[in-house]
Structure formats: C-alpha cells, structure tokens
Design a protein around this motif. Structure first.
Motif: not given
Ligand code: KG4
Ligand code: ZN
Length: 340
Positions: A164-167, A172-176, A178-183, A217-229
């Motif tokens: 993924d690109a940084a933007g 994508k993490t913003g979408k997780l 619930g923020l509007p695109y572009p986050a 990988g950062l995106k996935t880490a944020v996904r799991y973080f939100i799932r767990d918290h």
C-alpha cells in the motif's frame, strides 16, 4: 506559453506556464463523487475528465489572460495512472498539437512530482536557480517512493512501497475507524488533539537497510486493534489518540527512511511532494529531522502537493527549453510506466 494537462487519477487540471511562471493552475477534484464509493472508481474518473477537461482548460486560459492561439506548446501526463483517465488528457493534448502544429510533450507523473517542491511563491515560479542535488519523497494515495535526484535530468529511484501507499494506509485505516474517504486529511485533523504515544503500532520495514516501504501490515494491526478494542471508537479522546498513534507510525517510517537515505547518498537537501505531504505531522517531523541532520528541506507548498498540471507544465517547459525532443503524436498512454 505552454498549456499542460493532468488527468492521471481523480483530478482534472490544466495549467498555463510561461518561462517558469505558473500563470494559472486550475484543479477540478472529483473527490466528493468518489467518496460515495469509498475510493476512486476508474470508469467514473474517465467520464468526469471527459466532462470537465474543456471547462477547466477554458478557465485556465481565462485566468492566465491568454487565448488558445497564443499557446506555443502543449503537455500532458503520459503515465503512470488510470488508463482511461490518462487517455482523456493525453489525446486532447495530442489533438491540440496535431491541429496547431505545436510541439507536444508527454510527461512522467512522478518525474513531475520531483519538480513541484521547486515551485514557490504567489504567483508560483519555478526556482531552478536554487536547484541542488536532493533526495525526494513522493508520497500520495497512489505512490510512496524515495528518489535520488542527482541533477535536474538525472534521477534514480532508491525505494518504493512493496504494497500500500502511505496515503492508502491513511485512507484504509481511517475507513476502519469509520471516517469518510479520503481519511488522510481527517486523521490529520483529529490527530492534532490526540496522544501519538497512546498506542504502539508497528513501524514496518523502518529499520531494514533498504529504502522500501510496506504499509499493509500496519493496516492489519489497526484492524485487529479495533476488533479487540471496539470502545476505542466510541469516545472522542480515544479516537483522537488512535488517529495520532496511527499517524505517528506512518510519519516516523517516512521521515526516518527519507533522512537516512539522504545522509547515505550524501546530498544536502531533502524535498517532498504528493498529497500526504499536506500532513502537518509529516511536515513538522521532516523539518525537525532535517534540521538535526543538517539537511535543507523543501516541502511542496500545500496547494502544489497534490496532482496538478502546474508540475506537469513546469517540467515539460524545462525539457523543451533544455533542448529536449518533443514526444511523438503517435505515442500511447503508459499506465504502468515506472520511474527509472
Ligand atoms: O496527491 P494526491 O491528491 O493523489 C492521489 O494519489 O490521488 O494524494 C491523495 C492522498 C490521499 O490518500 C489522502 O488521504 C492523502 O493524500 N492526504 C493526506 C492529507 N491530505 C491528503 N494524508 C494525510 N494527511 C493529510 N493532511
Ligand atoms: Zn501524484
């Protein structure tokens, strides 16, 4: 007097350039339309470019106070980008060149990004007199790369994102969250009130010896973080902290690797452009790190960070005045064109 067109992604832009000066730079962003779908829809982008190109071109000519018959050369982005989108701008420019007999230049979008940090002031002027060898960070929704710019004509890609690109990571993490695109801009805003040290997210590849990036990988880490918290999203302060922590991870990787590359190759200057360069934390952290390392920093002005025809036109005019050949009118779009 050169007319430049940029239609590689979701911005229709036309600029009028005269001897390094940007006489006008009109940008019509499609972002609100794509926001409904949570990302850029290529087919819609193509249609919007088709609809908007002439009105944008008319406005650019009007703002510059010139007429179409005063245009002496024309340029357009040839690649990389979305095929349909590129085709609109490139073919329009080639048709103009064909009917008027004026030279046409097909421009590499990333090469143009390398030039945007050198366009300064109001009205903007290209400061080629101040040019010096640099390491350039290009960081947007579609690209993340570090380039060694040895001379105006000679550059070499040192590293790029492997996923993924940084933007894209901001979006994508913003979408997780619930923020509007572009986050990206929204995370920037919310992070301003948060604690960047609240959560320790991974800094992918930060200490690898190469100049590549990885953000999935950062995106996935944020996904799991939100799932767990799940409660991290239902309280304002927690959302601010989450935004600040994610932003801090992205920014730290970008800054660390860019400054390290600059020191290694021995340049005295760092430049940055692309939509993510609007990010306040990235601008501040780059400033701090460059000052500490004794490097001069040139950040593209916020209005010129994103995709604009100004950077396309400045590069095209420079190529023509430096004796560069114009591009054949038979030349096709180059959607996957890699910067050398
Ligand atoms: O250069 P750009 O307009 O071109 C594309 O690649 O389309 O960059 C857009 C990207 C988006 O991912 C957006 O979220 C990000 O730049 N962006 C930001 C900020 N402003 C734009 N990311 C973080 N902070 C910002 N302030
Ligand atoms: Zn771009």
């Amino acid at each position: 007097m050169l007319l430049a067109i940029e239609t590689s992604c979701d911005e229709t832009s036309v600029a009028i350039i005269d001897r390094g000066r940007v006489l006008s730079n009109v940008v019509s962003s499609q972002i609100r339309m794509h926001a409904e779908y949570g990302g850029v829809v290529p087919e819609l982008a193509t249609r919007e470019h088709l609809k908007n190109l002439l009105p944008v071109a008319r406005k650019a000519l009007h703002e510059a106070g010139v007429t179409a018959d005063q245009i002496e050369a024309v340029a357009a982005t040839r690649g990389p980008g979305l095929p349909g989108a590129l085709m609109i701008g490139l073919r329009a420019a080639q048709a103009f060149a064909f009917t008027t007999g004026k030279p046409f230049v097909g421009v590499h979008h990333h090469e143009a990004h390398l030039f945007s940090p050198w366009i300064c002031g109001d009205p903007p002027v290209a400061e080629f007199g101040n040019f010096e060898p640099n390491v350039s960070l290009i960081v947007s929704g579609g690209h993340t790369m570090i380039v060694h710019v040895e001379t105006e004509q000679k550059h070499r890609v040192l590293g790029a994102t492997v996923d993924d690109a940084a933007g894209e990571c901001f979006d994508k993490t913003g979408k997780l969250m619930g923020l509007p695109y572009p986050a990206g801009p929204e995370i920037d805003r919310l992070a301003g009130q948060g604690n960047p040290k609240a959560h320790e997210f991974p800094r992918p590849m930060m200490n690898d010896p190469n100049d590549d990036f990885s953000f999935s990988g950062l995106k996935t880490a944020v996904r799991y973080f939100i799932r767990d918290h799940p409660d991290s999203l239902n309280n304002q302060q927690r959302l601010w902290d989450l935004c600040a922590s994610v932003q801090s991870a992205i920014v730290q990787v970008l800054v660390t690797k860019t400054v390290r590359a600059a020191k290694r190759v021995g340049v005295k200057c760092v430049t940055a452009s692309g939509g993510v360069t609007c990010n306040r934390a990235l601008r501040a952290e780059l400033e701090g790190a460059c000052r500490k390392a004794g490097l001069r920093l040139r950040l593209a002005e916020k209005s010129l960070c994103t995709d604009t025809a100004a950077m396309i036109g400045i590069l095209a005019e420079r190529k023509l005045t430096n004796g560069g050949a114009s591009t054949s009118l038979d030349e096709e779009i180059a959607p996957g064109w890699a910067l050398a």
